[in-house]
Scaffold this active site. Structure first.
Site: not given
Ligand code: ZN
Length: 491
Positions: A9-13
């Protein structure tokens, strides 16, 4: 089956629904349970984007796959693995396949042993890449906003300036600024080319920008950079900057007009690079082919006409000698437009292959069939669940009326409660499977749509986008003396 579950999971997700780490974990777990697979381990990259493979858990996954510690790698969605098609293909072909490790995406159906599976996977990876590109686009828009406010856009300060971190703006470096003024004056007065000016700077011993030597490119960059006129350039739009100009805006514009008038001759003639550069080879001698712009001097035309050819390095003696494969190769000059059209035709046909389409449709129909059986299964399980609850009530009533011994009640209730728990889990599992089938169907339909609309996508694509599509879908193009063309696809 021993499965390694990869989660990213990426920070913006992180705020997005259904993509959080616990959500991914539970979906992967239920997928494994439904198939009786054992989970070897969870590989979790928290706060990493999919732009490359430089993530700690991904690196562990690669190592463990090479060491054959599990049989299959499992992800919720392909874009968890990577958002770059190149990386996905790298993992499949260089890591998983040689290690005998299978690959599964919960929400997308790919059988990577079939040509269609591979094609589908490649296409999905291209989507994932496009999605990432829209994120990149958003970053650009944010930068645009900053440019409109006249702030310096980051990166190293242009030659002639220093960045003052306290004041957050560019300041003039007087020594370098003198060279900038000299370059502008030289270009305007002497009508000299970039190369000549670069040579003079080298002779004068002026240290080049970013510690490199002076060359045509660095001189051209200085002559076209609006920063020297106190402006900020962003994506083709120029805004008033907050820093001081080295060159007056009038002089700067004068230089731009001169550059444009010189460039117009070439632009009008349509000099361009090749759509197939880098992937086109001579079928006869095996050398690479390059684009060659041949200027037509006769009949005298104004503006001059140019014809674009592909020619192999063995024949084109102006290239570097190490590119030559056979000095006697006579494969000939190939009209670039004709070659490119032919290759695009093959790409159309390949994309719109009826067999592939039918396979995709059948697959999605099969998934829909499964769906009906899942719905039936869920309904049946719910009915059973209700009847178990009713039975429980009945036994309790009987006990209250004194028609049942306590021991007897305990035993029957225990049995029913076990049955109830089993049905409850079964329903959740079926619902998850149903969700998977729905998502898979949507993804298949999306892929079909792209394949069917390839022509339209191509027509609306910019030159750069076309090049991107070609590089992503074609592995190699080979041309022979008789103009026969062989196209080898990537997918
Ligand atoms: Zn050749």
């Amino acid at each position: 089956m021993l499965a390694a579950c990869y989660i990213r999971v990426s920070t913006d997700e992180q705020a997005e629904q259904g993509i959080s780490i616990p959500a991914q974990k539970s979906r992967l777990l239920s997928y494994c349970q439904a198939r009786g697979w054992e989970v070897y381990g969870f590989y979790v990259d928290d706060g990493y984007s999919g732009k490359d493979l430089d993530r700690p858990a991904m690196q562990r996954l690669i190592e463990d796959a090479a060491a054959k510690k599990f049989n299959t790698a499992l992800v919720l969605k392909l874009d968890r693995l990577s958002r770059r098609q190149k990386d996905v293909l790298y993992l499949l072909e260089e890591i998983f396949e040689p290690g005998g490790v299978g690959f599964k995406s919960v929400t997308e159906s790919f059988d990577t042993t079939t040509p269609f599976g591979k094609a589908a996977l490649g296409m999905m990876a291209v989507f994932a890449q496009l999605e990432r590109e829209t994120i990149v686009e958003r970053v650009r828009m944010a930068k645009n906003e900053s440019a409109r406010q006249g702030r310096f856009m980051g990166g190293p300060a242009p030659f002639g300036y220093r960045y003052n971190f306290g004041a957050k703006k560019l300041e003039i470096d007087e020594i370098q600024a003198q060279e900038i003024r000299w370059i502008y004056d030289r270009y305007l007065s002497g009508k000299l080319g970039y190369g000549y000016i670069a040579g003079e700077l080298e002779r004068k011993g002026v240290p080049g920008p970013t510690d490199e030597r002076w060359n045509k490119t660095s001189v051209r960059k200085i002559l076209t950079n609006p920063a020297y006129a106190g402006l900020v350039n962003h994506k083709g739009s120029v805004y008033q900057g907050k820093h001081e100009a080295i060159i007056s805006p009038e002089k700067w514009r004068e230089v731009q007009v001169l550059i444009k008038s010189k460039g117009a001759v070439r632009a009008a003639a349509g000099v361009h690079t090749g759509l197939l550069s880098g992937i086109i080879w001579c079928g006869e001698c095996g050398a690479r082919m390059r684009v060659k712009n041949v200027w037509q001097n006769y009949p005298r035309l104004s503006p001059k006409k140019v014809t674009k050819y592909y020619v192999c390095y063995s024949q084109d003696k102006t290239g570097s000698s190490h590119m030559v494969r056979d000095p006697d190769c006579r494969c000939g000059y190939k009209h670039a437009d004709e070659i490119e059209n032919e290759v695009i035709q093959q790409l159309y046909i390949y994309s719109y292959d009826k067999v592939l389409l039918r396979q995709a449709v059948n697959e999605s129909l099969a998934a829909a069939g499964d769906k009906r059986s899942f719905i039936r299964g869920i309904n049946q399980a719910r009915k059973d669940f209700n009847s178990v609850e009713k039975k429980l009530e009945k036994w309790c009533d009987a006990f209250e009326k004194g028609a049942l011994e306590p021991d007897e009640l305990v035993e029957r209730v225990k049995e029913l409660k076990e049955r109830k728990a089993y049905l409850h889990n079964h329903i959740i599992e079926m619902e998850n499977r149903l969700k998977e089938e729905n998502e898979r169907k949507i993804n298949t339909e999306e892929l079909l749509e792209i394949l069917q609309n390839f022509t339209r996508i191509w027509e609306n694509a910019t030159a750069d986008e076309r090049r991107e599509i070609v590089i992503n879908t074609i592995k190699e193009v080979r041309i022979y003396t008789d103009n026969r063309i062989e196209v080898e696809f990537n997918l």
